[in-house]
Design a protein around this motif. Structure first.
Motif, mmCIF file in Angstrom:
data_model
loop_
_atom_site.group_PDB
_atom_site.id
_atom_site.type_symbol
_atom_site.label_atom_id
_atom_site.label_comp_id
_atom_site.label_asym_id
_atom_site.label_seq_id
_atom_site.Cartn_x
_atom_site.Cartn_y
_atom_site.Cartn_z
ATOM 1 N N ASP A 188 0.898 -0.987 -0.116
ATOM 2 C CA ASP A 188 -0.067 -0.022 -0.080
ATOM 3 C C ASP A 188 1.090 1.326 -0.111
ATOM 4 O O ASP A 188 1.691 1.424 0.831
ATOM 5 C CB ASP A 188 -1.134 -0.011 1.458
ATOM 6 N N SER B 231 -12.872 1.146 -3.138
ATOM 7 C CA SER B 231 -11.614 1.673 -2.606
ATOM 8 C C SER B 231 -11.710 3.244 -2.454
ATOM 9 O O SER B 231 -10.952 3.632 -1.356
ATOM 10 C CB SER B 231 -10.570 1.044 -3.131
ATOM 11 N N THR C 196 -13.974 4.101 0.331
ATOM 12 C CA THR C 196 -13.647 3.983 1.662
ATOM 13 C C THR C 196 -12.623 5.053 2.038
ATOM 14 O O THR C 196 -12.539 5.617 3.074
ATOM 15 C CB THR C 196 -13.073 2.586 1.683
ATOM 16 N N ALA D 135 -8.130 -0.240 -5.297
ATOM 17 C CA ALA D 135 -8.027 -1.794 -5.215
ATOM 18 C C ALA D 135 -7.377 -2.421 -6.346
ATOM 19 O O ALA D 135 -7.571 -2.114 -7.465
ATOM 20 C CB ALA D 135 -9.503 -2.258 -5.281
#
Length: 282
Positions: free
Chosen positions: A9, A75, A78, A55
């Motif tokens: 990430d 994603s 979020t 994502a």
């Protein structure tokens, strides 16, 4: 069996202390790092920023193929929800697929103050694209079939960059110019990009969020027709600018400072407050 590649990430964020936030969304096969030049300049103009990793990104093309445009949107949503708890207001900006995702977020969340879309791509119809890439309707019929979706598409030079120095770096770097970016686009991912674009057109009549559209007049991947097509489908206020010294990657190319300034000006005009304090030491 081959060893699975761990996805790293690479999301990042920073605060300018003004409570005005910009959610920055990278492009398909891209990575958060491509947004760093824009993020740095927005912070100098007094904006907080959040650059999430979408994502399926940050790994390999196999990881990307495990996701679709809905996963990318999930994603981004979020990331928005987390960021919205940290700032007073949120604007969204993104390149290509990231811009489309930002608009879909805006269609769901009226609290988003404004959006900026860079190099919108409904079709790969730029001057450097092979003829087959312009056949979007045919590609959509076959691109997601099991025996076809893994077929790789190598991005040709000039890699969306008019800046010769950046182009040389992209050509010579073993892992590409942007850390975490995927240098191969599988046909299945292209299929998802087309589906994402169609979804924007479906939702366009309900998108009233003020939108800045920036597009290179010499875009090597997606012609300026894409910008006009986007403008035509949106219901809200739009502002369209063509850039004359960049190719597709306008947020990192020669006119990256102009992209940042136009974006910051647009966000400031659509802020809930009249002014945003500039951060001198960003």
């Amino acid at each position: 069996m081959g060893r699975e590649t761990a996805i790293q990430d690479r999301s990042f964020s920073a605060s300018a202390g003004n409570g005005k936030g910009v959610l920055l969304l990278h492009g398909m096969t891209g990575a958060p790092g491509e947004m760093k030049p824009l993020a740095k300049r927005l912070k100098r103009r007094g904006f907080d920023y959040s650059c999430p990793q979408l994502a399926g990104h940050g790994g390999t093309e196999k990881d990307l193929l495990k996701t679709d445009w809905r996963d990318w949107l999930d994603s981004a949503r979020t990331a928005y929800e987390k960021f919205a708890r940290e700032v007073d207001e949120v604007h969204v900006a993104g390149i290509c697929a990231g811009g489309a995702l930002g608009l879909l977020l805006a269609s769901e969340i009226p609290e988003i103050r404004s959006a900026a879309v860079y190099s919108m791509t409904f079709e790969y119809d730029g001057w450097n694209m092979p003829r087959w890439a312009m056949g979007a309707p045919l590609i959509q019929l076959v691109a997601n079939l099991p025996g076809v979706r893994h077929i790789p598409i190598n991005e040709p030079s000039p890699f969306g960059l008019k800046d010769e120095r950046l182009r040389a770096m992209a050509a010579n770097a073993a892992d590409g110019l942007i850390d975490g970016a995927i240098d191969i686009m599988p046909l299945g991912a292209l299929y998802q990009l087309y589906r994402l674009g169609r979804r924007v057109e479906v939702k366009g009549p309900s998108i009233t969020t003020p939108t800045l559209i920036l597009h290179a007049s010499e875009d090597d991947m997606s012609s300026p027709k894409n910008a006009r097509r986007l403008q035509a489908c949106l219901a809200g206020e739009t502002e369209l600018h063509y850039l004359n010294d960049s190719f597709h990657m306008i947020h990192v190319d020669r006119e990256r400072d102009l992209v940042a300034e136009l974006s910051a000006d647009f966000f400031a005009r659509h802020s809930a407050t009249a002014s945003v304090r500039e951060v001198v030491d960003a």
